[in-house]
Design an enzyme around this catalytic site. Structure first.
Site, PDB file in Angstrom:
ATOM      1  N   GLY A  57       0.834  -1.199   0.000  1.00  0.00           N
ATOM      2  CA  GLY A  57       0.000   0.000   0.000  1.00  0.00           C
ATOM      3  C   GLY A  57       0.869   1.249   0.000  1.00  0.00           C
ATOM      4  O   GLY A  57       2.102   1.203   0.105  1.00  0.00           O
ATOM      5  N   TRP A  58       0.234   2.386  -0.113  1.00  0.00           N
ATOM      6  CA  TRP A  58       0.947   3.662  -0.200  1.00  0.00           C
ATOM      7  C   TRP A  58       1.912   3.852   0.962  1.00  0.00           C
ATOM      8  O   TRP A  58       3.087   4.167   0.778  1.00  0.00           O
ATOM      9  CB  TRP A  58      -0.067   4.791  -0.252  1.00  0.00           C
ATOM     10  N   THR A  59       1.462   3.617   2.180  1.00  0.00           N
ATOM     11  CA  THR A  59       2.281   3.890   3.358  1.00  0.00           C
ATOM     12  C   THR A  59       3.430   2.911   3.508  1.00  0.00           C
ATOM     13  O   THR A  59       4.525   3.287   3.930  1.00  0.00           O
ATOM     14  CB  THR A  59       1.406   3.863   4.623  1.00  0.00           C
ATOM     15  N   ASP A 100      -1.645 -10.675  -2.511  1.00  0.00           N
ATOM     16  CA  ASP A 100      -1.626  -9.537  -3.418  1.00  0.00           C
ATOM     17  C   ASP A 100      -0.539  -8.590  -2.939  1.00  0.00           C
ATOM     18  O   ASP A 100      -0.406  -8.359  -1.730  1.00  0.00           O
ATOM     19  CB  ASP A 100      -2.985  -8.826  -3.410  1.00  0.00           C
ATOM     20  N   ASP A 128       0.952  -4.697  -3.285  1.00  0.00           N
ATOM     21  CA  ASP A 128       0.628  -3.343  -3.725  1.00  0.00           C
ATOM     22  C   ASP A 128       1.885  -2.495  -3.553  1.00  0.00           C
ATOM     23  O   ASP A 128       2.097  -1.857  -2.529  1.00  0.00           O
ATOM     24  CB  ASP A 128      -0.536  -2.791  -2.887  1.00  0.00           C
ATOM     25  N   GLU A 160       3.924   0.589  -4.604  1.00  0.00           N
ATOM     26  CA  GLU A 160       3.739   1.910  -5.203  1.00  0.00           C
ATOM     27  C   GLU A 160       5.029   2.735  -5.082  1.00  0.00           C
ATOM     28  O   GLU A 160       5.179   3.472  -4.132  1.00  0.00           O
ATOM     29  CB  GLU A 160       2.556   2.616  -4.541  1.00  0.00           C
ATOM     30  N   TYR A 161       6.002   2.575  -6.040  1.00  0.00           N
ATOM     31  CA  TYR A 161       5.879   1.891  -7.325  1.00  0.00           C
ATOM     32  C   TYR A 161       7.236   1.282  -7.660  1.00  0.00           C
ATOM     33  O   TYR A 161       8.279   1.846  -7.307  1.00  0.00           O
ATOM     34  CB  TYR A 161       5.482   2.871  -8.428  1.00  0.00           C
ATOM     35  N   THR A 183      -6.957   2.567 -11.691  1.00  0.00           N
ATOM     36  CA  THR A 183      -7.449   3.587 -12.618  1.00  0.00           C
ATOM     37  C   THR A 183      -8.330   4.599 -11.902  1.00  0.00           C
ATOM     38  O   THR A 183      -9.515   4.774 -12.224  1.00  0.00           O
ATOM     39  CB  THR A 183      -8.208   2.917 -13.781  1.00  0.00           C
ATOM     40  N   TYR A 184      -7.771   5.249 -10.932  1.00  0.00           N
ATOM     41  CA  TYR A 184      -8.420   6.320 -10.168  1.00  0.00           C
ATOM     42  C   TYR A 184      -7.318   7.155  -9.547  1.00  0.00           C
ATOM     43  O   TYR A 184      -6.124   6.837  -9.672  1.00  0.00           O
ATOM     44  CB  TYR A 184      -9.363   5.758  -9.097  1.00  0.00           C
TER      45      TYR A 184
END
Length: 621
Positions: free
Chosen positions: A353-355, A391, A393, A395-396, A462-463
């Site tokens: 995730g982002w964090t 999964d 995530d 980024e990036y 896609t957001y």
């Protein structure tokens, strides 16, 4: 989860761990796994029981009772474990050791015991040994517990045969026990479906074309259960050849939602909400977010929310309250109950995730070690049946998010290959990826085509293409399906991102279109159409410039559409978000592109009757 500038999932908070208070139990409550005798210590006794055993570890409990006529002020308990058995963590007492000799001293609030009163403390441990040489306050412990007994061994891993549309026969090797095995519990997707006295069972209440996981657990004549067996996965025949776990094989489209670990706090959103909203029956997969990535390993995120939070009967998926001594509580146990209600529903554990994406840089240095740490965590015996895959995530990869990564273009492919090799073909392995379709953008920074050979699919974010981090605007929809005249950044739209990924060699069936269940907005806006100036982010309940769809649909209803998504101008505020109507049009587009399905971030932004989930489900039929 994000694409252009990502949506932050919110701060993690320290939690007061509930349920670890003093346990006052009558001595008769000490009949459990592996209860063992102890000896006398004038005026007080100590009793031990092995309350849980999950194969690679166990839970033990000591209970001290004041059997005298005056108050007991303070206690110290000592015992010996055989070599190889040890305490790994403890609660409600201070436990130390010198080699194999262990000492427990009362907490300040648990030392005073009135006549007849009891106090218990517990611990987790490893090894198969039982305590010996018990001493309480220097004297012997007076044994009045259940005679020594050990739980049965794990049965053999079941094998499946005679599989039809609605049934499957299971057979397994017998367990052993010093007092004899009485029967076996058969568990389907972690929930007990039968108790039998033989070593076989035919489950005849299944759905066609559906995946199930079975384990078996033995029970002895003292009614003690042993560790569960290994799992066998079964897929029933029929069902029109659909396979929602494998997009692109002629099966149903994937319909996946993210469930946030921290949503159980301020948002008061729980697994049960997936059931009461009707959403659980309209999706195929859940991504549980997020596990952390640190030190090159997968680690737990918020363990209290995941495994310890106790649910009352009215909060629980199946209406059954958690007990203080059950081996698994929290979100994981609720997800287990949800899967029992919806056979075929799959759950993946999402990491990063982002964090927490910064941790992938270290993970990429040793992909094999990272993958092994993830599999060990996902397959912890306490919750192994809950998860069907993993999964990531990131980024990036080889690009900048909250921090910048310079692992190189091959880093994602190497990580994906290690995960697939380690988890094998029976697990889902997926990734959430950027939707930056600009020239020289984030998609160009990594080998997404090469990595896709190991992943089952990509969740293309896609957001979050545009938002009020650009405080003065221009206003723009955060999730445009296509480009439009005046778009602030070329390539920042779903169609361009999907087209670029396809052109690089990612199969269309391995691409899921992303939907945000929230809007992004500005304030100080006078222009109705996109492209206006602003003075800053619009107010939001949890974060400035962002708000849930369930709030915006009435607080600032849509006034127009642009590039396949909605926007709203109310007073001085300007918002963009998807509605049921725009979602259905996006789903039609996804089908026209032969995509594997769609996913969304995240459940709690939807209405109480799940109208956005319904739109995704209806649009992908």
């Amino acid at each position: 989860m994000s694409s252009g500038t990502p949506r932050r999932p919110g701060r993690l908070r320290n939690r007061v761990l509930a349920g670890l208070t003093t346990l006052i139990l009558p001595l008769t409550a000490l009949v459990g796994l592996g209860a063992s005798p102890a000896q006398a210590a004038g005026g007080a006794t100590a009793s031990y029981t092995r309350t849980q055993d999950w194969g690679s570890g166990f839970e033990g409990k000591w209970t001290v009772k004041n059997t005298g006529t005056t108050a007991l002020n303070g206690w110290t308990l000592e015992w010996d474990f055989p070599s190889g058995t040890k305490v790994t963590s403890a609660w409600d007492a201070d436990v130390t050791n010198s080699g194999d000799h262990w000492t427990a001293k009362n907490k300040s609030w648990a030392g005073s015991l009135a006549p007849g009163a009891t106090v218990s403390f517990g611990f987790n441990g490893t090894g198969s040994g039982s305590p010996a040489g018990c001493k309480l306050n220097g004297g012997s412990c007076d044994g009045t517990t259940t005679p020594g007994d050990t739980p049965p061994t794990a049965p053999g891993t079941p094998t499946a045969s005679a599989i039809t549309d609605t049934s499957a026969k299971l057979s397994w090797g017998a367990a052993s026990d010093d007092k004899g095995v009485k029967n076996y519990d058969v568990l389907r997707d972690g929930a007990k479906v039968a108790t039998v006295t033989t070593t076989s069972y035919t489950d005849s209440s299944l759905k066609a074309g559906t995946d199930y996981s079975y384990t078996v657990q033995a029970r002895d004549t003292a009614d003690q259960t042993g560790p569960v067996s290994g799992a066998v996965k079964v897929r029933t025949t029929g069902g029109g050849g659909t396979d929602p776990g494998n997009p692109g094989t002629g099966g149903d489209k994937v319909k996946l939602g993210y469930f946030t670990e921290w949503g159980v706090y301020d948002r008061n959103y729980h697994v049960k909400n997936l059931e009461t909203s009707g959403s659980a029956g309209k999706i195929t997969h859940i991504n549980y977010s997020f596990g952390n990535v640190t030190g090159g390993k997968c680690v737990m995120g918020d363990s209290y929310a995941a495994t310890d939070k106790a649910y009352t009967a009215d909060q629980s998926v199946d209406g059954v309250a958690d007990t203080w001594d059950q081996p698994l509580r929290g979100n994981f146990n609720q997800l287990r109950k949800l899967k029992a209600k919806h056979p075929g529903l799959k759950v993946l554990w999402s990491f990063g995730g982002w964090t927490w994406s910064g941790g992938f840089t270290d993970a990429a240095k040793n992909p094999t070690a990272f993958a092994q740490s993830c599999k060990q965590l996902v397959e912890d015996p306490r919750w192994a049946d809950v998860f069907d895959g993993i999964d990531i995530d990131w980024e990036y990869p080889n690009a900048c998010g909250l921090s910048c990564d310079t692992s190189g273009p091959a880093a994602l492919k190497n990580l994906a290959s290690a995960l697939r090799t380690t988890f094998g073909k029976d697990y889902l392995v997926t990734a959430a990826i950027t939707a930056d379709g600009s020239a020289g953008g984030k998609i160009d920074a990594a080998d997404y085509a090469g990595a896709s050979q190991s992943f089952d699919w990509y969740n293309v974010m896609t957001y979050d293409f545009f938002g009020a981090w650009a405080a003065q605007g221009p206003t723009a929809p955060h999730s445009p399906l296509t480009s439009y005249n005046g778009i602030p950044t070329a390539g920042f739209n779903s169609a361009d991102a999907i087209a670029k990924l396809k052109a690089q060699g990612v199969p269309a069936a391995k691409l899921l279109l992303g939907i945000g269940f929230y809007g992004r907005g500005w304030t100080g806006v006078t222009q109705d159409a996109p492209g206006g100036t602003a003075t800053g982010p619009a107010p939001g309940k949890y974060e400035q410039g962002i708000e849930d769809y369930k709030v915006l649909k009435t607080s600032c209803p849509a006034t127009g559409t642009i590039a396949g998504t909605a926007y709203a101008h109310c007073g001085t505020q300007w918002w963009s978000y998807d509605t049921p109507a725009t979602i259905k049009s996006k789903m039609a587009w996804a089908k026209s592109q032969n995509l594997g399905g769609a996913f969304f971030w995240e459940f709690s932004g939807d209405t109480s009757n799940g109208e956005l989930v319904t739109a995704i489900n209806d649009g992908l039929k």
